[in-house]
Write a protein that holds these residues in place. Sequence first.
Motif, PDB file in Angstrom:
ATOM      1  N   TRP A  77      -2.957   4.443  12.839  1.00 44.93           N
ATOM      2  CA  TRP A  77      -2.012   3.801  11.912  1.00 44.93           C
ATOM      3  C   TRP A  77      -2.500   3.977  10.462  1.00 44.93           C
ATOM      4  CZ3 TRP A  77      -2.560  -0.261   8.449  1.00 44.93           C
ATOM      5  CH2 TRP A  77      -1.368  -0.775   7.925  1.00 44.93           C
ATOM      6  N   MET A  78      -3.785   3.773  10.259  1.00 43.83           N
ATOM      7  CA  MET A  78      -4.336   3.924   8.905  1.00 43.83           C
ATOM      8  C   MET A  78      -4.187   5.367   8.411  1.00 43.83           C
ATOM      9  SD  MET A  78      -7.847   1.768   9.297  1.00 43.83           S
ATOM     10  CE  MET A  78      -7.868  -0.034   9.237  1.00 43.83           C
ATOM     11  N   PRO A 124      -2.511  -2.415   2.354  1.00 43.88           N
ATOM     12  CA  PRO A 124      -2.212  -2.763   3.751  1.00 43.88           C
ATOM     13  C   PRO A 124      -3.281  -2.280   4.728  1.00 43.88           C
ATOM     14  CG  PRO A 124      -0.304  -1.757   2.696  1.00 43.88           C
ATOM     15  CD  PRO A 124      -1.446  -1.579   1.772  1.00 43.88           C
ATOM     16  N   ILE A 125      -3.879  -1.128   4.445  1.00 44.62           N
ATOM     17  CA  ILE A 125      -4.907  -0.593   5.345  1.00 44.62           C
ATOM     18  C   ILE A 125      -6.114  -1.534   5.376  1.00 44.62           C
ATOM     19  CG2 ILE A 125      -6.596   1.266   5.590  1.00 44.62           C
ATOM     20  CD1 ILE A 125      -4.416   3.226   4.683  1.00 44.62           C
ATOM     21  N   THR A 183      -1.130   1.997  -0.897  1.00 45.98           N
ATOM     22  CA  THR A 183      -1.329   2.358   0.507  1.00 45.98           C
ATOM     23  C   THR A 183      -2.622   1.750   1.045  1.00 45.98           C
ATOM     24  OG1 THR A 183      -0.220   4.461   0.039  1.00 45.98           O
ATOM     25  CG2 THR A 183      -1.383   4.285   2.130  1.00 45.98           C
ATOM     26  N   ALA A 184      -3.622   1.669   0.188  1.00 41.06           N
ATOM     27  CA  ALA A 184      -4.915   1.147   0.640  1.00 41.06           C
ATOM     28  C   ALA A 184      -4.854  -0.359   0.910  1.00 41.06           C
ATOM     29  CB  ALA A 184      -5.988   1.446  -0.413  1.00 41.06           C
ATOM     30  N   VAL A 201      10.672   4.287   5.462  1.00 41.84           N
ATOM     31  CA  VAL A 201       9.529   4.739   6.263  1.00 41.84           C
ATOM     32  C   VAL A 201       8.309   3.866   5.981  1.00 41.84           C
ATOM     33  CG1 VAL A 201       7.934   6.660   6.663  1.00 41.84           C
ATOM     34  CG2 VAL A 201      10.379   7.101   6.436  1.00 41.84           C
ATOM     35  N   PHE A 202       8.089   3.523   4.728  1.00 37.35           N
ATOM     36  CA  PHE A 202       6.948   2.669   4.378  1.00 37.35           C
ATOM     37  C   PHE A 202       7.108   1.295   5.028  1.00 37.35           C
ATOM     38  CE2 PHE A 202       3.879   0.291   2.047  1.00 37.35           C
ATOM     39  CZ  PHE A 202       2.962   1.198   1.548  1.00 37.35           C
ATOM     40  N   ASP A 220      10.338  11.941   2.141  1.00 34.88           N
ATOM     41  CA  ASP A 220       9.758  11.190   1.020  1.00 34.88           C
ATOM     42  C   ASP A 220      10.397  11.540  -0.327  1.00 34.88           C
ATOM     43  OD1 ASP A 220       8.155   9.830   2.694  1.00 34.88           O
ATOM     44  OD2 ASP A 220       6.278  10.821   2.145  1.00 34.88           O
ATOM     45  N   LYS A 226      12.051   6.914   1.765  1.00 32.58           N
ATOM     46  CA  LYS A 226      10.611   6.677   1.687  1.00 32.58           C
ATOM     47  C   LYS A 226      10.315   5.184   1.823  1.00 32.58           C
ATOM     48  CE  LYS A 226       6.484   7.530  -1.097  1.00 32.58           C
ATOM     49  NZ  LYS A 226       5.924   8.116  -2.336  1.00 32.58           N
ATOM     50  N   LEU A 248       5.039  -1.660  11.880  1.00 33.51           N
ATOM     51  CA  LEU A 248       4.219  -1.200  13.005  1.00 33.51           C
ATOM     52  C   LEU A 248       2.816  -1.802  12.912  1.00 33.51           C
ATOM     53  CD1 LEU A 248       3.868   0.562  15.503  1.00 33.51           C
ATOM     54  CD2 LEU A 248       3.263   2.466  13.997  1.00 33.51           C
ATOM     55  N   GLY A 249       2.271  -1.854  11.711  1.00 28.35           N
ATOM     56  CA  GLY A 249       0.955  -2.466  11.543  1.00 28.35           C
ATOM     57  C   GLY A 249       0.970  -3.934  11.943  1.00 28.35           C
ATOM     58  N   GLY A 253      -0.531   6.255   7.519  1.00 22.59           N
ATOM     59  CA  GLY A 253      -0.104   5.707   6.238  1.00 22.59           C
ATOM     60  C   GLY A 253      -0.691   6.471   5.064  1.00 22.59           C
ATOM     61  N   TRP A 254      -1.970   6.774   5.169  1.00 21.19           N
ATOM     62  CA  TRP A 254      -2.615   7.495   4.065  1.00 21.19           C
ATOM     63  C   TRP A 254      -2.035   8.900   3.927  1.00 21.19           C
ATOM     64  CZ3 TRP A 254      -5.381   5.377   0.378  1.00 21.19           C
ATOM     65  CH2 TRP A 254      -6.053   6.214  -0.506  1.00 21.19           C
ATOM     66  N   TRP A 263       6.302   1.537   8.609  1.00 22.32           N
ATOM     67  CA  TRP A 263       4.845   1.621   8.792  1.00 22.32           C
ATOM     68  C   TRP A 263       4.216   0.231   8.700  1.00 22.32           C
ATOM     69  CZ3 TRP A 263       0.888   1.445   4.751  1.00 22.32           C
ATOM     70  CH2 TRP A 263      -0.379   1.800   5.205  1.00 22.32           C
ATOM     71  N   ALA A 291       8.233  14.826   7.005  1.00 23.08           N
ATOM     72  CA  ALA A 291       8.005  13.580   6.264  1.00 23.08           C
ATOM     73  C   ALA A 291       8.020  13.826   4.759  1.00 23.08           C
ATOM     74  CB  ALA A 291       6.675  12.962   6.686  1.00 23.08           C
ATOM     75  N   ALA A 300      -0.312   5.272  -5.917  1.00 23.37           N
ATOM     76  CA  ALA A 300       0.003   5.511  -4.502  1.00 23.37           C
ATOM     77  C   ALA A 300      -1.203   5.191  -3.624  1.00 23.37           C
ATOM     78  CB  ALA A 300       0.437   6.966  -4.292  1.00 23.37           C
ATOM     79  N   LEU A 320       0.911   9.972   4.890  1.00 18.23           N
ATOM     80  CA  LEU A 320       2.326   9.993   4.501  1.00 18.23           C
ATOM     81  C   LEU A 320       2.536   9.593   3.045  1.00 18.23           C
ATOM     82  CD1 LEU A 320       4.067   8.401   7.623  1.00 18.23           C
ATOM     83  CD2 LEU A 320       4.318  10.738   6.800  1.00 18.23           C
ATOM     84  N   PHE A 321       1.751   8.638   2.558  1.00 16.27           N
ATOM     85  CA  PHE A 321       2.098   8.031   1.269  1.00 16.27           C
ATOM     86  C   PHE A 321       1.075   8.252   0.163  1.00 16.27           C
ATOM     87  CE2 PHE A 321       3.703   5.234   4.738  1.00 16.27           C
ATOM     88  CZ  PHE A 321       5.018   5.634   4.665  1.00 16.27           C
ATOM     89  N   ALA A 322      -0.163   8.550   0.491  1.00 14.57           N
ATOM     90  CA  ALA A 322      -1.172   8.667  -0.558  1.00 14.57           C
ATOM     91  C   ALA A 322      -1.743  10.090  -0.644  1.00 14.57           C
ATOM     92  CB  ALA A 322      -2.299   7.673  -0.287  1.00 14.57           C
ATOM     93  N   VAL A 357       2.826  -0.692  22.747  1.00 13.42           N
ATOM     94  CA  VAL A 357       1.904  -1.047  21.655  1.00 13.42           C
ATOM     95  C   VAL A 357       0.906  -2.100  22.128  1.00 13.42           C
ATOM     96  CG1 VAL A 357       1.733  -2.110  19.374  1.00 13.42           C
ATOM     97  CG2 VAL A 357       3.531  -0.435  19.831  1.00 13.42           C
TER      98      VAL A 357
END
Lengths: 154, 65
Positions: free
Chosen positions: B55-56, A30-31, A27-28, A116-117, A107, A113, A123-124, B59-60, A120, A103, A23, B62-64, B38
């Motif tokens: 945004w970062m 895309p960041i 997630t990292a 939502v992902f 999830d 989930k 949006l990015g 995401g972190w 996200w 959330a 996980a 919610l998912f990690a 936006v």
Amino acid sequence: MLLAGGAAYALGAAATRAFTLPADVVTAIPIVALAVLVVVRWPWRPQPLVLPLPETRDSGTPPRSGHPFRAWAVLFAVVVAWELVEYLASGSRGEHPTLSSIADAVDRSYVLKAAVFFGWLCLGACILRRGARALPGAEGSTRPTGSTGPAEDL
Amino acid sequence: MIAAVSYAVWVVLGVCALGLWARSRSSQASVARPAVVVERLATGPLLRILLVLAWMWAGWHLFAR
């Protein structure tokens, strides 16, 4: 193509469980990608977007009232305030749900989930593309290939 | 009862967001479309940094986590 790739990635990411290495990795990625892309594609000195009010945009008559971003700002402030009220309230999280606890419930469903992902990720991508449009002194000439202009929406 | 009120407020806020979105799509809208919001955030010298960090973090969180 990008949408399909994003959807596939989201489906894969939704199969991971929070607090695990997979996980963290999915997630990292895309960041880190967005961090790199904003440095590469965004102008160092952006010009903030300024919108004409609707009346002056179309007919040249004086603006009626208000500001195009005000309603969104007010809604955002109310959401933040309610989130704080719920977070600080005494009692169980079930009695005082926050966006995070809602959330968490979402999830638990794989499909939700993944949705939502995917949202996200979209949006990015929207943030990256919109920010890349503003180069000082070159309004309208800096849009990346494939974008259609300010009227394009979410 | 308390939970019902809490969830009801969240639902009302969600409906308000949908209402703003719908209103922004009319031809004489006085409300900016979400993508324009936006864009405004993403073109502000400081706001764009906060937007990307938010945004970062989202995401972190919610998912990690």
